[in-house]
Every structure is written in structure tokens, then in C-alpha cells.
Design a protein around this motif. Structure first.
Motif, PDB file in Angstrom:
ATOM      1  N   ILE A   1      -4.058   9.764 -11.036  1.00 36.49           N
ATOM      2  CA  ILE A   1      -3.430   8.477 -10.722  1.00 36.49           C
ATOM      3  C   ILE A   1      -1.985   8.744 -10.357  1.00 36.49           C
ATOM      4  CG2 ILE A   1      -2.775   6.217 -11.617  1.00 36.49           C
ATOM      5  CD1 ILE A   1      -5.743   6.535 -11.223  1.00 36.49           C
TER       6      ILE A   1
ATOM      7  N   CYS B   1      -7.437  -3.606  -7.098  1.00 39.21           N
ATOM      8  CA  CYS B   1      -6.025  -3.800  -7.461  1.00 39.21           C
ATOM      9  C   CYS B   1      -5.776  -5.293  -7.682  1.00 39.21           C
ATOM     10  CB  CYS B   1      -5.099  -3.283  -6.361  1.00 39.21           C
ATOM     11  SG  CYS B   1      -5.220  -1.493  -6.091  1.00 39.21           S
TER      12      CYS B   1
ATOM     13  N   LEU C   1      -3.761   4.853  -2.727  1.00 31.40           N
ATOM     14  CA  LEU C   1      -4.966   5.475  -3.257  1.00 31.40           C
ATOM     15  C   LEU C   1      -5.212   6.806  -2.570  1.00 31.40           C
ATOM     16  CD1 LEU C   1      -7.330   2.354  -3.311  1.00 31.40           C
ATOM     17  CD2 LEU C   1      -6.047   3.318  -5.211  1.00 31.40           C
TER      18      LEU C   1
ATOM     19  N   CYS D   1       0.551  -1.402  -1.519  1.00 29.16           N
ATOM     20  CA  CYS D   1      -0.584  -2.042  -2.193  1.00 29.16           C
ATOM     21  C   CYS D   1      -0.792  -3.416  -1.584  1.00 29.16           C
ATOM     22  CB  CYS D   1      -0.335  -2.148  -3.698  1.00 29.16           C
ATOM     23  SG  CYS D   1      -1.738  -2.843  -4.608  1.00 29.16           S
TER      24      CYS D   1
ATOM     25  N   GLU E   1     -10.803   1.702 -11.070  1.00 27.39           N
ATOM     26  CA  GLU E   1     -11.728   2.430 -10.188  1.00 27.39           C
ATOM     27  C   GLU E   1     -13.115   2.418 -10.799  1.00 27.39           C
ATOM     28  OE1 GLU E   1     -10.505   6.313  -9.090  1.00 27.39           O
ATOM     29  OE2 GLU E   1      -8.594   5.676  -8.209  1.00 27.39           O
TER      30      GLU E   1
ATOM     31  N   HIS F   1      -4.704  -1.428 -11.744  1.00 26.39           N
ATOM     32  CA  HIS F   1      -5.562  -0.662 -10.834  1.00 26.39           C
ATOM     33  C   HIS F   1      -6.781  -0.167 -11.603  1.00 26.39           C
ATOM     34  CE1 HIS F   1      -6.946   2.164  -7.857  1.00 26.39           C
ATOM     35  NE2 HIS F   1      -6.827   3.169  -8.735  1.00 26.39           N
TER      36      HIS F   1
ATOM     37  N   SER G   1     -12.159   0.848  -5.597  1.00 23.10           N
ATOM     38  CA  SER G   1     -10.906   0.542  -6.314  1.00 23.10           C
ATOM     39  C   SER G   1     -10.595  -0.948  -6.220  1.00 23.10           C
ATOM     40  CB  SER G   1      -9.739   1.360  -5.739  1.00 23.10           C
ATOM     41  OG  SER G   1      -9.986   2.749  -5.880  1.00 23.10           O
TER      42      SER G   1
ATOM     43  N   ARG H   1      -7.712  -0.355   3.192  1.00 23.11           N
ATOM     44  CA  ARG H   1      -7.590   0.392   1.957  1.00 23.11           C
ATOM     45  C   ARG H   1      -6.117   0.543   1.604  1.00 23.11           C
ATOM     46  NH1 ARG H   1     -10.980   3.804  -0.835  1.00 23.11           N
ATOM     47  NH2 ARG H   1      -9.996   5.502  -2.021  1.00 23.11           N
TER      48      ARG H   1
ATOM     49  N   SER I   1     -10.820  -2.044  -2.471  1.00 23.67           N
ATOM     50  CA  SER I   1     -10.809  -0.918  -1.516  1.00 23.67           C
ATOM     51  C   SER I   1     -12.127  -0.176  -1.685  1.00 23.67           C
ATOM     52  CB  SER I   1      -9.617   0.010  -1.768  1.00 23.67           C
ATOM     53  OG  SER I   1      -8.394  -0.684  -1.583  1.00 23.67           O
TER      54      SER I   1
END
Length: 812
Positions: free
Chosen positions: A524, A566, A557, A534, A582, A580, A564, A553, A545
Motif C-alpha cells: 500500500i 475508494c 493504485l 484518487c 481491495e 481504501h 479496489s 482507475r 477500480s
């Protein structure tokens, strides 16, 4: 009235403005005039001092102190002394005019305080308890007043000591007649209006009795009572005819209660006095007349209060009965009342509508036989009525057949009516629940289709519980640094399939968002350098994303196959950071619609999580800001006076435990006003900020520099003796003199200050003592020419546990 009494009286009374004061003065003036009138010998039927048939002025005084305020006792004392001097020509400094007047006032004021305070009687005397307490308290006060008054007459030789007993009896009877025959009339009919008029104790006047009817017969009865009363007064002084006056008084008490009987007693007592002058033989004895007036007054009060209390109880019972009947008849549920045989005794309108039977068809009917249904299960299996009459509360759902033949489902709640330990009947509440039963059957048919929904709700419930648990943890946090561990602990439980993630927090908006905490497997980034990296920050909403799918995207990232999410941390219109998350890609295992539903479910939950996190961050930051503002002076950014006082108290406790000294320094800038007058207030503020900056650079990190007020400062020096504090402050004085200040191209000139030092425990053991000592030294410095520091001249030996509140006179 005594001046101090007026001051205390006005302080006690609400609304003590000019208008209220005028009303009190008018009341006082009217009272004095009426008191003087009632003290005339022909009104009291006085033969000589200490020998009178009745004393109506005592009743007026008692009513004033009880009905308005005991503080009027000062006025009563003045009026008693004034009447003795004006009417009976007694010397001002005689026993009766001094001790006698004060003793009478004290006795009756004490009785008024007791009745208004601990005994708390109703001033309308509508209950027998109130009349008995009033009679006992006032007659007890009358005994004390009698003993004091007669003793004063004997002391000033108005009567002989061997006449003490006979004079005391006559005095007591006269006071008793005034207390029982005159005071109740003023309490019930006069002083309620007085209280409203002077706004002293604003209460709505209550009728003393609810017995008085309003009709032609009532007027005729009133005339008859007046005639009988006059006739009794005419013939009462014949042989054995004195107690004829009991007839009209008892008649009035039994018919109209306490409200009119007090008026009758007042008229009777005045009538007796008038009859003595007109009809009585010359050898009538005041003692006998006074005893008769006392007895008839007490009897009238007690009988009248008893009648009023019973009538009021009867009215209350009627009101309760009407209220309960209204509740039953207007209830939306059907209500049945069964008698001891199980027959219908009462049915309300709602039950008539429920059963379609009329009231006359239901009364005395067997309800089970009347509403028996063919589809009802075995009748004996329910046994509602026998179970209720056995003392059991029953709840049941039974089918009933209405009068029109329709079968309805009725919910019955039945309870026994128990009186004196025996069941005297039953009370049933009936409700038509046919629609609810039909709906229940329909719901059962759809139960299978709801199983999946139940599982979904269970999952949502588990998520909400975890979310609430995280929220509870966030609400318990004290600092912003504690948010990260709570988030790292909660996210894996809320999103079990989340493989990694991070929480980015903005310390301030121009700066990058730093990763406050991260979890999971993949790497990260430690920061998001700008909002453009972002899309969730740029759009102000959540952003997915997804690799290989349509969409943009986020540039922060890395290259990864995971999906992902956000979410911006938004609270109070401000951006606190980014959350964030994933997740593993499900493109191969799920259809597009199922994957979209899964993402939508995760997005909604993540938005709720982000909302709680953002709110917590915002609250913690706001709390830190408010805490800082509450202890800091906004101009100099030094601690304020309140923080200084709290810190000084804490430092003294710490110094006492560690047996270390603590010094407090008070500093006042010399001739500071000339900066404001010469250069303006902005320049003065600049000087204060510059001095504050010098203090922060000069003193130790553990020293507390505070702005005490205006151009005064206070410095707390822990573990510093007075000698060390004096050296440090003297060095500060030299440093300040070397300070050169320029404001808007103008040189402001040099600065000096005066200071005072006090040290714990040499000069005081408490904060107030130290501040007082330091303030005294500061005053000495300013008195001796300023630009100097003063400490107390001598150290004071303080015994253990003693408090020291004064310091020695300071010297340079």
C-alpha cells in the motif's frame, strides 16, 4: 414596619418592584387601621386591661402572618405597641409595650411558620386535619401569648399577682375567640385576594366548599339561617338560652360547610358583642361569654371542615365514576362486565358494534350461549368464565357468531374483579382480530419465500452489530492516533474477503494524505500526494477500480488483479481522508449481475463504515481544537487564567507529595497604557504577543506561562525556590529591557515590568494564599517605583496541617 423587615420581605417576595412595594405599603396601612379599630374597648368588650370577652385583633394578626407572610410579624408588633399607646395610654417603655408586644408577635409568628412549614396545612381549611392542626397550633401559641401578656400586666402592677390565674383565663379565651372565630374568615375570604393583588404568592383562589348550592331554595335557606341567628342573639342571654346560637352555626356548617360557617362565626361573634350592649343584663361575666364564643367557634370550624371534606370526597367519587364510565363507553375495544353469576352487567358501545346486539339484549344474558359458534372447538375446553371466577386472568382467541350469523375471531382478555378477597365479577376486553388471523394465514403461505430474505437480514444484522461495535469503539477514543488500530481491527471482521486496505488521513488539506494504518497482503502506498490521484476525492463519492472493466482507475493504485474500492471520509462538509479496500476479483466465478450486486452491497457497507470513521476523526479534531481554545489566551497563545488556577492547584498537590517547592510569579508590564494611547491598540496587542514569545523562549519547558489578565502575566515555576525564582525573573527583567520592538516602521521603545513572587510552602499552602502573597509583592513593586521584583521579607514557619492565608509585608 421596621426597615430591615421591609428589606428582607422584599428580598423574599418575587416581583418586588415599585408597584409591589406600594401594594405592601397599602396593605400595611389598612392593617394598622383595622387593628386599631378592633382594639377599641367597646369592640373587645373590655372591662379593664387583661379582662376582655374576645380579642379580634389577634385573629387578624394571625391571618395576616399565616395567609400572607410571617415577616409581617414586625408590623403586628408595631401595631400592638401603637394601639396600647394611643388607645390605653400605656407608656412606650412599659412591659406591655415592649416585652408584651414582642412576645405576642413571636408566639403567633412561630405558629404561622409551623403551619406553613412542617405542618403544611391547606389555608382554605377544607380538611378536618387542617382545622385540628390549626386549632392546636394557634391555641398553643395563645397559651404562650397569654402567659407573657398577663405577666407583663402583673409586672407593671396593672393587676395583682393573685389575679394572675383569672386574668390569664380571660386573656386566653379572648385570644382563642379571635383565632377561631375571626382569623378563618380572613384566611378563606380576604387574604387569597390580597395575595393575588400584591403578587406575593400568586395562587388561584379556591372555593372553600363545594357544598353551597345556587338556586332559589338556597336564597330562602340563607334568609332562614340569618333569621335564626338573629333570634338566637336576641334570646341567648335568658336563663339556659346562651347555647341557642349553636343551632344556626351547626345548620350552616352541615349545609354549606367551612366556606360559609366562618362567615357565620364572624357575624355571630360580632353579634354577641352587640347583643351584650343591647340585651345583656349588667352583671354578664366576660369569662362565660368568652368561653361560649370559643366553644362555638371551634365546634363550627370542625363540623364545617368535616362536611366540606365529605362533600369533596363525594364529588371526587362521582367524578371518578363518571370518568371510568366515560373510559368504558368511549373505548375502541369491546368491554364486558359480568356479575357474580357470570351474566352481563355492562356492555359498551364498541361491544354492541362487535356483536351486533342491542344493549337490552345483552344485559343479564349468558354471553357464551348468546354468541356460541358451531365452528368453535369443544366449549368446555376453553372454560373462560369458570377460570376467571376461579381467580385466573385468561387470554384466549375464540370464534364467535354475531347476530347476523357471521363468524368472527375474537381476542379475549378477561380478569376477575376481586373485592374483599372474593371474586365479585369479571372484566373482559374483546377485540375483533379476524383480519389479523386472515393475514397470519396468508403469511404462513409465504413463509417459504421469506427464508432467503431472513438469511439476508441475518447477514445484514451481523454487519450492523459489527458496525455498531466499531462505532462504540470510535466513540470511546480520546486521540486521533487511536483511530487507526480500531479501524485495522474492525475492517477484517466487517469485510472477511478483503485482502488488503489502508486508511489515509489528511493532517491538513494542502499536505498529502498519509496512510494512518494499513492491513492485508499487498503493498500500500504510504501517501496520496494530491486529490487528483484518487477519483473518490475528486468526485466526492465512492469509486470502484475493477481491472478489465469499463471505467477509470485511480492513479495511486499499483498494477494488480484485485478490485479496489475508494471511499472519501467526509464529515461536516470537510474531507478527512480516504478509506481504501481491495477485494479478490470474482469475474470468473460470478455473473455480471451477481458481481454488481456484490459490489453494491460492499459499497453500501463501506460507505457506512467510512461515515463513522470520518465522524470520529472530525469529532476528535474538533474536541482537540475546543480543548486548546478553552485553555489558551487567543491574543498571546499563552495559557489563560482558568488553566493557571487549575494547574497551580495540581502543582501544589504534587509538590506536597514530593516535598518540593513551587513558586508563583505575577508580572505586570509598566506603563503599558501609553502604548495603547500613543501607538494604538494594535500596537499594544503586538507588544503583548512579543512579550509572550519572549516568555516562551525564556522559561523552561515544564514552567507554565499564563496571561493573568490585561497586561498581567503569571508564571508557575515547579520545584523552584524563591531565591531561584527571583534570579530567573530578574534575568527575564533584564532580557525584556534589551528587547527592541518595531511596529509599522516605528520603534515602540523599551519595556519594563514589576513582579511579585510567592513560594510554597514558605508563603502559603493554598493557591489563594500564594496568589494573595504574590499580588501583595507586585503591589509593593509598583508602589516603590516599578521595574523591580519583590519577594516576601520573612519566611514563615508553618506547622504541619495548618492553612496559611496571609503573607508578611513584602520588601525589595
Amino acid at each position: 414596619m421596621n426597615l430591615m423587615a421591609k428589606i428582607e420581605l422584599s428580598a423574599e417576595m418575587p416581583g418586588s418592584g415599585r408597584s409591589t412595594a406600594v401594594r405592601h405599603l397599602i396593605l400595611s396601612f389598612v392593617f394598622v387601621l383595622l387593628y386599631l379599630f378592633l382594639n377599641f374597648p367597646r369592640v373587645m368588650l373590655i372591662s379593664r386591661l387583661g379582662c376582655t370577652a374576645w380579642y379580634p385583633a389577634v385573629g387578624l394578626s394571625m391571618a395576616l402572618m399565616l395567609g400572607v407572610s410571617p415577616w409581617y410579624g414586625f408590623l403586628v408588633c408595631f401595631s400592638d405597641a401603637l394601639s396600647g399607646w394611643l388607645i390605653y395610654r400605656q407608656p412606650i417603655w412599659s412591659w406591655s409595650e415592649t416585652v408584651g408586644a414582642v412576645g405576642l408577635t413571636v408566639c403567633y409568628a412561630a405558629a404561622a411558620c409551623a403551619l406553613r412549614g412542617p405542618l403544611r396545612i391547606d389555608l382554605s381549611l377544607r380538611r378536618r386535619r387542617d382545622v385540628v392542626l390549626y386549632t392546636l397550633a394557634t391555641l398553643a401559641a395563645g397559651v404562650g401569648s397569654t402567659l407573657i401578656g398577663v405577666a407583663c400586666l402583673a409586672a407593671e402592677r396593672t393587676i395583682r399577682w393573685d389575679e394572675f390565674g383569672r386574668s390569664a383565663v380571660t386573656w386566653f379565651l379572648g385570644d382563642g375567640v379571635g383565632l377561631l372565630g375571626v382569623a378563618p374568615f380572613f384566611l378563606l375570604h380576604i387574604f387569597p385576594w390580597v395575595r393575588n393583588a400584591i403578587a406575593f404568592e400568586p395562587v388561584e383562589r379556591q372555593q372553600a366548599s363545594d357544598v353551597i348550592p345556587s338556586s332559589t331554595w338556597a336564597s330562602v335557606e340563607l334568609l332562614g339561617q340569618a333569621f335564626v341567628l338573629l333570634a338566637a342573639l336576641r334570646f341567648m342571654f335568658g336563663v339556659s338560652h346562651m347555647y341557642l346560637c349553636l343551632i344556626p352555626i351547626i345548620w350552616i356548617a352541615l349545609r354549606q360547610g367551612i366556606g360559609r360557617v366562618v362567615t357565620g362565626l364572624l357575624v355571630l361573634n360580632f353579634g354577641i358583642i352587640l347583643s351584650i350592649y343591647v340585651f345583656a343584663p349588667p352583671d354578664i361575666v366576660n369569662t362565660n361569654v368568652g368561653f361560649f364564643m370559643l366553644v362555638i367557634s371551634a365546634a363550627g370550624l370542625i363540623v364545617g371542615s368535616e362536611v366540606s371534606e365529605r362533600e369533596r370526597t363525594s364529588i371526587d367519587l362521582r367524578k371518578q365514576t363518571d370518568y371510568l364510565h366515560c373510559l368504558i363507553q368511549n373505548s375502541p375495544l369491546g368491554i364486558l362486565v359480568l356479575d357474580y353469576r357470570g351474566r352481563v352487567e355492562l356492555a359498551n358501545i364498541a361491544f354492541e358494534k362487535l356483536s351486533h346486539y342491542e344493549q337490552h339484549e345483552l344485559i343479564s344474558a349468558d354471553i357464551d350461549r348468546l354468541l356460541l359458534s358451531d365452528v368453535r372447538p369443544k366449549e368446555k375446553e376453553l372454560d373462560i368464565v369458570p377460570r376467571v371466577f376461579a381467580g385466573e386472568a385468561v387470554r384466549a382467541l375464540v370464534p364467535w357468531r354475531r347476530k347476523d350469523g357471521k363468524i368472527i375471531q375474537v381476542k379475549i382478555n378477561a380478569v376477575p374483579l376481586i373485592l374483599n378477597g372474593y371474586v365479585q365479577g369479571a372484566y373482559e376486553i374483546c377485540q375483533d382480530v379476524s383480519e389479523y388471523v386472515d393475514a397470519h394465514d396468508a403469511r404462513e403461505k409465504h413463509a417459504e419465500s421469506l427464508n432467503q430474505l431472513v438469511k439476508t437480514l441475518q447477514r445484514r444484522t451481523a454487519e450492523m452489530e459489527l458496525l455498531n461495535d466499531m462505532r462504540d469503539w470510535l466513540e470511546c477514543l480520546e486521540t486521533e492516533k487511536e483511530v487507526g488500530p480500531v479501524v485495522a481491527e474492525s475492517i477484517p471482521r466487517l469485510f472477511p474477503d478483503c485482502i488488503s486496505g489502508a486508511m489515509y488521513v489528511f493532517k491538513s488539506m494542502p499536505e498529502p494524505a498519509e496512510a494512518e494504518v494499513s492491513w492485508g497482503e499487498s503493498r500500500i502506498r504510504q501517501s496520496i500526494s494530491a486529490a487528483r490521484e484518487c477519483w473518490s476525492l475528486r468526485r466526492g463519492r465512492s469509486h470502484w477500480s475493477v481491472p478489465g472493466a469499463a471505467g477509470v482507475r485511480c492513479s495511486h493504485l499499483g498494477f494488480t488483479d484485485s478490485e479496489s474500492l475508494c471511499i472519501p471520509l467526509l464529515a461536516q462538509g470537510g474531507v478527512q481522508g480516504v478509506l481504501h479496500l481491495e477485494f479478490p476479483s470474482r469475474a470468473r466465478s460470478l455473473s455480471e449481475s451477481d458481481a454488481e450486486c456484490l459490489r453494491d452491497s460492499r459499497r453500501r457497507l463501506a460507505i457506512s463504515v467510512a461515515g463513522h470513521i470520518a465522524t470520529s476523526l472530525n469529532n476528535l479534531r474538533l474536541r482537540d481544537t475546543l480543548r486548546e481554545q478553552s485553555v489558551r489566551d487567543p491574543l498571546t497563545d499563552l495559557f489563560n487564567r482558568r488553566f493557571m488556577e487549575e494547574s497551580l492547584d495540581a502543582e501544589l498537590r504534587r509538590a506536597k507529595r514530593n516535598e518540593k517547592p513551587v513558586s508563583i510569579v505575577l508580572i505586570d508590564l509598566d506603563y503599558f497604557k501609553r502604548f495603547n494611547d500613543t501607538f494604538g491598540h494594535d500596537a499594544g496587542d503586538f507588544v503583548l504577543r512579543s512579550v509572550a514569545d519572549l516568555f516562551r523562549r525564556f522559561f523552561r519547558g515544564g514552567d507554565l506561562c499564563c496571561r493573568y489578565g490585561g497586561e498581567e502575566f503569571a508564571v508557575i515555576l515547579p520545584e523552584s525556590s524563591s531565591q531561584f525564582a527571583a534570579v530567573r525573573v530578574n534575568a527575564l527583567r533584564s532580557e525584556l529591557k534589551r528587547l527592541t520592538l518595531h511596529y509599522k516602521t516605528r520603534t515602540l521603545g523599551s519595556l519594563t515590568f514589576s513582579g511579585g513572587i510567592a513560594t510554597f510552602p514558605e508563603h502559603g499552602l493554598t493557591p489563594s494564599a500564594l496568589l494573595s502573597a504574590a499580588d501583595g509583592c507586585l503591589f509593593e513593586s509598583k508602589s516603590c517605583g516599578r521595574d523591580r521584583i519583590t519577594v516576601p521579607l520573612l519566611e514563615v514557619a508553618i506547622p504541619p496541617g495548618a492553612e496559611f492565608s496571609q503573607t508578611q509585608r513584602p520588601a525589595k
